[in-house]
Design a protein around this motif. Sequence first.
Motif, PDB file in Angstrom:
ATOM      1  N   THR A 194      -7.649   2.076  -3.265  1.00 38.90           N
ATOM      2  CA  THR A 194      -8.227   1.366  -2.133  1.00 38.90           C
ATOM      3  C   THR A 194      -8.554   2.373  -1.044  1.00 38.90           C
ATOM      4  OG1 THR A 194      -7.883  -0.464  -0.577  1.00 38.90           O
ATOM      5  CG2 THR A 194      -5.969   0.900  -1.056  1.00 38.90           C
ATOM      6  N   TRP A 214      -5.469   6.278  -1.054  1.00 40.42           N
ATOM      7  CA  TRP A 214      -4.619   5.088  -0.997  1.00 40.42           C
ATOM      8  C   TRP A 214      -4.696   4.248  -2.261  1.00 40.42           C
ATOM      9  CZ3 TRP A 214      -1.186   3.600   2.828  1.00 40.42           C
ATOM     10  CH2 TRP A 214      -1.136   4.452   3.934  1.00 40.42           C
ATOM     11  N   PHE A 226      -7.002  -2.254   5.650  1.00 39.86           N
ATOM     12  CA  PHE A 226      -7.660  -2.102   4.351  1.00 39.86           C
ATOM     13  C   PHE A 226      -8.822  -3.074   4.243  1.00 39.86           C
ATOM     14  CE2 PHE A 226      -3.434  -0.542   4.086  1.00 39.86           C
ATOM     15  CZ  PHE A 226      -3.576   0.633   3.365  1.00 39.86           C
ATOM     16  N   PRO A 231       0.823  -1.218   0.000  1.00 41.96           N
ATOM     17  CA  PRO A 231       0.000   0.000   0.000  1.00 41.96           C
ATOM     18  C   PRO A 231       0.855   1.265   0.000  1.00 41.96           C
ATOM     19  CG  PRO A 231       0.090  -0.945   2.219  1.00 41.96           C
ATOM     20  CD  PRO A 231       1.053  -1.736   1.357  1.00 41.96           C
ATOM     21  N   PHE A 264      -8.207   3.210   3.107  1.00 42.70           N
ATOM     22  CA  PHE A 264      -7.556   2.876   4.362  1.00 42.70           C
ATOM     23  C   PHE A 264      -8.514   3.164   5.505  1.00 42.70           C
ATOM     24  CE2 PHE A 264      -4.619   4.227   7.873  1.00 42.70           C
ATOM     25  CZ  PHE A 264      -4.185   2.952   8.174  1.00 42.70           C
TER      26      PHE A 264
END
Length: 229
Positions: free
Chosen positions: A90, A102, A225, A65, A92
């Motif tokens: 994504t 992210w 995540f 990440p 977080f």
Amino acid sequence: MREVTSAVLLVGVAMLACACSSSDSGGEERDAGTEPDTSGSTPDFQVQPTELYSGYDEEHVFHIPFAAYGAGTDLKATVADTSVASIEPTTFQGDPSDTGKWYMLTVKKAGKTKVTVTSGGKTKEVSVNVVGYDKNRYAAGEARYNSADGSQPPCAECHSKKDGPDHSPYKLAPIPDNQVKLIITTGILDGFPIKDVQQNHRWTPNDEQLAGLVTYLRALPPRGFSGTP
Ligand code: HEC
């Protein structure tokens, strides 16, 4: 990420104040957790970490990440060599105060590449270093992780507890393999000894176990995540 780092820094300051010997043996500084300066009205556009490390053994899934801070809605991130890693946006969930946008890289093979991140006409680069791991490494690491070795406890005894210290790729992404090994064997983290743990976190796995532990930790789902613990 930020709170943890501040805590570590505070501990560090306290230790310097007590005139404990400061250690140069901790090695390089880490980029992760350096808080972006968001004090101004327009925060600087930046990415963190800027150097990413992972591995690949052709059998397990390795994720990395990273985040962009101060980005506009035109934010874009592109991997130069998609045969090394693919990229997905994504979310977080590990820190509600985190303002990062992210991304999650999924490793495809060993090699080096970079991610180009752009927003508002500005460009940042993230370097991606994926080390090739022998297929047999993981099993030795997993075994040591979950079982005691003589008087030394399983890593899981502390790390797999609920809210146990995180050593998933969320934490380890900016740290090269040799540094991860040093944290395991010297108990020095960010330049300061890990305090109040058995044996001061100076574990003595053999070379095979140590390489395996790095492999095992790199293959953990990054903490915080969605879809990961
Ligand atoms: C007795 C409890 C305990 C055991 C057993 C233990 N650890 Fe840890 N570990 C800790 C603590 C506490 C930290 C520091 C967390 C912090 O300060 O952020 C830590 C930190 C780490 C980190 C650094 C994470 C970071 O923030 O970058 C790694 C990597 C790590 N441990 C790996 C291992 C491995 C591998 C083993 C087994 C060989 C192990 N640990 C066994 C308690 C333990």
